[in-house]
Design a protein around this motif. Structure first.
Motif, PDB file in Angstrom:
ATOM      1  N   ALA A   1     -12.984 -13.909   1.233  1.00 57.33           N
ATOM      2  CA  ALA A   1     -11.706 -14.014   1.975  1.00 57.33           C
ATOM      3  C   ALA A   1     -10.875 -14.609   0.784  1.00 57.33           C
ATOM      4  O   ALA A   1      -9.628 -14.111   0.820  1.00 57.33           O
ATOM      5  CB  ALA A   1     -11.878 -14.754   3.220  1.00 57.33           C
ATOM      6  N   ARG A   2     -11.330 -15.744   0.407  1.00 54.20           N
ATOM      7  CA  ARG A   2     -10.294 -16.484  -0.741  1.00 54.20           C
ATOM      8  C   ARG A   2      -9.979 -15.526  -1.890  1.00 54.20           C
ATOM      9  O   ARG A   2      -8.738 -15.532  -2.296  1.00 54.20           O
ATOM     10  CB  ARG A   2     -11.048 -17.697  -1.290  1.00 54.20           C
ATOM     11  N   GLN A   3     -10.933 -14.695  -2.436  1.00 58.42           N
ATOM     12  CA  GLN A   3     -10.518 -13.711  -3.697  1.00 58.42           C
ATOM     13  C   GLN A   3      -9.784 -12.657  -3.030  1.00 58.42           C
ATOM     14  O   GLN A   3      -8.864 -12.181  -3.756  1.00 58.42           O
ATOM     15  CB  GLN A   3     -11.871 -13.093  -3.917  1.00 58.42           C
ATOM     16  N   LEU A   4      -9.923 -12.102  -1.915  1.00 55.11           N
ATOM     17  CA  LEU A   4      -9.170 -11.167  -1.295  1.00 55.11           C
ATOM     18  C   LEU A   4      -7.614 -11.631  -1.072  1.00 55.11           C
ATOM     19  O   LEU A   4      -6.584 -10.980  -1.438  1.00 55.11           O
ATOM     20  CB  LEU A   4      -9.596 -10.664   0.300  1.00 55.11           C
ATOM     21  N   GLY A   5      -7.437 -12.927  -0.457  1.00 51.40           N
ATOM     22  CA  GLY A   5      -6.030 -13.392  -0.544  1.00 51.40           C
ATOM     23  C   GLY A   5      -5.282 -13.655  -1.766  1.00 51.40           C
ATOM     24  O   GLY A   5      -4.169 -13.554  -1.669  1.00 51.40           O
ATOM     25  N   ALA A   6      -6.187 -13.687  -2.791  1.00 58.84           N
ATOM     26  CA  ALA A   6      -5.654 -14.107  -4.104  1.00 58.84           C
ATOM     27  C   ALA A   6      -4.901 -12.745  -4.765  1.00 58.84           C
ATOM     28  O   ALA A   6      -3.982 -12.790  -5.525  1.00 58.84           O
ATOM     29  CB  ALA A   6      -6.536 -14.666  -5.002  1.00 58.84           C
ATOM     30  N   HIS A   7      -5.484 -11.674  -4.246  1.00 58.07           N
ATOM     31  CA  HIS A   7      -5.149 -10.587  -4.593  1.00 58.07           C
ATOM     32  C   HIS A   7      -4.510  -9.451  -3.649  1.00 58.07           C
ATOM     33  O   HIS A   7      -4.849  -8.216  -3.500  1.00 58.07           O
ATOM     34  CB  HIS A   7      -6.270  -9.602  -5.583  1.00 58.07           C
ATOM     35  N   ALA A   8      -4.013 -10.089  -2.474  1.00 60.55           N
ATOM     36  CA  ALA A   8      -3.658  -9.357  -1.321  1.00 60.55           C
ATOM     37  C   ALA A   8      -2.885  -8.077  -1.596  1.00 60.55           C
ATOM     38  O   ALA A   8      -3.114  -7.078  -0.825  1.00 60.55           O
ATOM     39  CB  ALA A   8      -3.103 -10.463  -0.306  1.00 60.55           C
ATOM     40  N   LEU A   9      -1.776  -8.285  -2.391  1.00 56.80           N
ATOM     41  CA  LEU A   9      -0.933  -7.172  -2.529  1.00 56.80           C
ATOM     42  C   LEU A   9      -1.555  -5.860  -3.101  1.00 56.80           C
ATOM     43  O   LEU A   9      -1.362  -4.938  -2.425  1.00 56.80           O
ATOM     44  CB  LEU A   9       0.162  -7.540  -3.106  1.00 56.80           C
ATOM     45  N   PRO A  10      -2.466  -5.968  -4.036  1.00 57.78           N
ATOM     46  CA  PRO A  10      -2.890  -4.575  -4.537  1.00 57.78           C
ATOM     47  C   PRO A  10      -3.898  -4.176  -3.715  1.00 57.78           C
ATOM     48  O   PRO A  10      -3.787  -2.754  -3.371  1.00 57.78           O
ATOM     49  CB  PRO A  10      -3.549  -5.265  -5.754  1.00 57.78           C
ATOM     50  N   TRP A  11      -4.636  -5.151  -2.831  1.00 58.20           N
ATOM     51  CA  TRP A  11      -5.840  -4.635  -1.980  1.00 58.20           C
ATOM     52  C   TRP A  11      -4.750  -4.036  -0.773  1.00 58.20           C
ATOM     53  O   TRP A  11      -5.224  -3.026  -0.092  1.00 58.20           O
ATOM     54  CB  TRP A  11      -6.415  -5.648  -1.550  1.00 58.20           C
ATOM     55  N   PHE A  12      -3.751  -4.438  -0.119  1.00 56.54           N
ATOM     56  CA  PHE A  12      -2.817  -3.711   0.850  1.00 56.54           C
ATOM     57  C   PHE A  12      -2.683  -2.121   0.243  1.00 56.54           C
ATOM     58  O   PHE A  12      -2.553  -1.211   1.023  1.00 56.54           O
ATOM     59  CB  PHE A  12      -1.586  -4.558   1.067  1.00 56.54           C
ATOM     60  N   LEU A  13      -2.105  -2.200  -0.668  1.00 60.93           N
ATOM     61  CA  LEU A  13      -1.612  -0.855  -1.449  1.00 60.93           C
ATOM     62  C   LEU A  13      -2.755   0.076  -1.441  1.00 60.93           C
ATOM     63  O   LEU A  13      -2.700   1.248  -1.250  1.00 60.93           O
ATOM     64  CB  LEU A  13      -1.125  -0.899  -2.655  1.00 60.93           C
ATOM     65  N   VAL A  14      -3.999  -0.175  -1.768  1.00 66.36           N
ATOM     66  CA  VAL A  14      -5.133   0.500  -1.791  1.00 66.36           C
ATOM     67  C   VAL A  14      -5.498   0.723  -0.399  1.00 66.36           C
ATOM     68  O   VAL A  14      -5.632   1.998  -0.056  1.00 66.36           O
ATOM     69  CB  VAL A  14      -6.447  -0.369  -2.336  1.00 66.36           C
ATOM     70  N   LEU A  15      -5.513  -0.047   0.698  1.00 64.39           N
ATOM     71  CA  LEU A  15      -5.698   0.116   1.921  1.00 64.39           C
ATOM     72  C   LEU A  15      -4.810   1.227   2.470  1.00 64.39           C
ATOM     73  O   LEU A  15      -4.966   2.128   3.264  1.00 64.39           O
ATOM     74  CB  LEU A  15      -5.602  -1.173   2.870  1.00 64.39           C
ATOM     75  N   LEU A  16      -3.391   0.913   2.312  1.00 63.84           N
ATOM     76  CA  LEU A  16      -2.491   1.876   2.708  1.00 63.84           C
ATOM     77  C   LEU A  16      -2.513   3.496   2.201  1.00 63.84           C
ATOM     78  O   LEU A  16      -2.450   4.113   2.870  1.00 63.84           O
ATOM     79  CB  LEU A  16      -1.044   1.321   2.294  1.00 63.84           C
ATOM     80  N   ALA A  17      -2.982   3.427   0.931  1.00 66.81           N
ATOM     81  CA  ALA A  17      -3.082   4.922   0.287  1.00 66.81           C
ATOM     82  C   ALA A  17      -4.268   5.636   0.833  1.00 66.81           C
ATOM     83  O   ALA A  17      -4.212   6.586   1.294  1.00 66.81           O
ATOM     84  CB  ALA A  17      -3.136   4.549  -1.281  1.00 66.81           C
ATOM     85  N   VAL A  18      -5.700   4.647   1.055  1.00 65.65           N
ATOM     86  CA  VAL A  18      -6.604   5.265   1.900  1.00 65.65           C
ATOM     87  C   VAL A  18      -6.431   5.704   3.187  1.00 65.65           C
ATOM     88  O   VAL A  18      -6.631   6.640   3.430  1.00 65.65           O
ATOM     89  CB  VAL A  18      -7.858   4.121   1.779  1.00 65.65           C
ATOM     90  N   ALA A  19      -5.707   4.902   4.049  1.00 68.87           N
ATOM     91  CA  ALA A  19      -5.478   5.268   5.114  1.00 68.87           C
ATOM     92  C   ALA A  19      -4.475   6.208   5.600  1.00 68.87           C
ATOM     93  O   ALA A  19      -4.622   7.318   6.330  1.00 68.87           O
ATOM     94  CB  ALA A  19      -4.653   3.932   5.860  1.00 68.87           C
ATOM     95  N   VAL A  20      -3.330   6.518   4.576  1.00 68.78           N
ATOM     96  CA  VAL A  20      -2.476   7.619   4.544  1.00 68.78           C
ATOM     97  C   VAL A  20      -3.008   8.815   4.283  1.00 68.78           C
ATOM     98  O   VAL A  20      -3.086   9.911   4.865  1.00 68.78           O
ATOM     99  CB  VAL A  20      -1.373   7.169   3.723  1.00 68.78           C
ATOM    100  N   ILE A  21      -3.874   8.874   3.169  1.00 73.78           N
ATOM    101  CA  ILE A  21      -4.593   9.923   2.487  1.00 73.78           C
ATOM    102  C   ILE A  21      -5.666  10.541   3.643  1.00 73.78           C
ATOM    103  O   ILE A  21      -5.749  11.758   3.954  1.00 73.78           O
ATOM    104  CB  ILE A  21      -5.171  10.013   1.160  1.00 73.78           C
ATOM    105  N   GLY A  22      -6.453   9.553   4.144  1.00 72.51           N
ATOM    106  CA  GLY A  22      -7.541   9.719   4.946  1.00 72.51           C
ATOM    107  C   GLY A  22      -6.869  10.356   6.284  1.00 72.51           C
ATOM    108  O   GLY A  22      -7.520  11.270   6.804  1.00 72.51           O
ATOM    109  N   ALA A  23      -5.893   9.952   6.887  1.00 74.24           N
ATOM    110  CA  ALA A  23      -5.379  10.354   8.070  1.00 74.24           C
ATOM    111  C   ALA A  23      -4.827  11.750   7.581  1.00 74.24           C
ATOM    112  O   ALA A  23      -4.926  12.634   8.743  1.00 74.24           O
ATOM    113  CB  ALA A  23      -4.051   9.635   8.521  1.00 74.24           C
ATOM    114  N   GLY A  24      -4.252  12.090   6.729  1.00 74.66           N
ATOM    115  CA  GLY A  24      -3.611  13.596   6.419  1.00 74.66           C
ATOM    116  C   GLY A  24      -4.664  14.232   6.197  1.00 74.66           C
ATOM    117  O   GLY A  24      -4.788  15.519   6.816  1.00 74.66           O
TER     118      GLY A  24
END
Length: 272
Positions: free
Chosen positions: A11-34
């Protein structure tokens, strides 16, 4: 050598790089939904209106929805039983929030403070009335009623759960968001998945196929962005958001399953 649990360290590592991980999650969610919508669309149009869905098929769909509701409820119960500060999940919540507060750029915070309003009740309430009015005007009165009941249900369910668990919110000093209610579960997250999930369902039911894939991608983007904004703004712990998404998903499944069952029953009566 650190004595923290692996989940807390992660969790601590994820929080330190939260913005890049958010962009990855967003891309995966959008492409996956499509992709998911496109795949289901192709299967649907191979048998479009060739025959009415059989009773076993309807029963299978309802049973699948019921199992997903049970799974969401079980996950919610597990999260609720492990969110105290002394437990590992509670420690991970605090570690993630602290790391985000330390590492997330101010410009990103400001952006999320605007994007989070897409899940505000003050924004969704007029949207609810507008969509209901349009559906009613076009004689989709069953869909209009289902839409209003779906959004209205979250207004009742989430505050009731907050009062039961009475969890305090994370502390922050950025001044970009102020919430006074309890933290668990996240009302914005529940409202986002119900509102934008129902919008997608209405889109699939009422608009031409060319709108389906873009609609699914837009709904996924809105849900992920609103949910993550609550964590980034430090007004919710990650487990609050997960629980809100689960309760919202369960209620969304109930609403969509009910509308689909009513639609098939009406079609069978019309053909009888």
């Amino acid at each position: 050598m650190s004595t923290e649990a692996p989940l807390v360290l992660a969790a601590r590592q994820l929080g330190a790089h939260a913005l890049p991980w958010f962009l990855v999650l967003l891309a995966v969610a959008v492409i996956g939904a499509g992709l998911a919508c496109h795949t289901l669309q192709k299967r649907h149009f191979r048998t479009l209106d060739t025959e009415e869905p059989s009773e076993p098929r309807i029963a299978l769909g309802l049973a699948s929805g019921f199992m997903l509701i049970l799974l969401a409820s079980s996950l919610f119960a597990w999260i609720a039983s492990n969110i105290s500060d002394g437990r590992v999940l509670g420690q991970a919540d605090h570690a993630l929030t602290d790391a985000i507060a330390l590492h997330l750029p101010r410009t990103a915070l400001v952006a999320f403070s605007w994007l989070t309003h897409l899940g505000d009740a003050a924004f969704l309430a007029p949207v609810c009335l507008l969509v209901a009015a349009v559906l009613w005007w076009h004689a989709h009165r069953g869909l209009a009623l289902g839409w209003v009941l779906a959004l209205g249900g979250t207004v009742v369910l989430n505050p009731a759960l907050k009062q039961i668990f009475a969890r305090a919110r994370p502390l922050h000093d950025h001044g970009l968001a102020l919430e006074t209610s309890y933290s668990f579960p996240s009302g914005h997250s529940a409202g986002a998945i119900v509102s934008y999930g129902m919008m997608l369902y209405l889109l699939l039911r009422t608009l031409p196929p060319r709108w389906h894939v873009p609609g699914a991608m837009a709904a996924a983007a809105a849900i992920v962005t609103i949910a993550c904004s609550r964590i980034f703004l430090q007004v919710h712990f990650a487990s609050d958001v997960a629980a809100g998404l689960l309760t919202g998903l369960a209620w969304l499944l109930v609403c969509v399953s009910s509308l689909e069952y009513a639609r098939h029953r009406q079609q069978r009566r019309a053909l009888a």
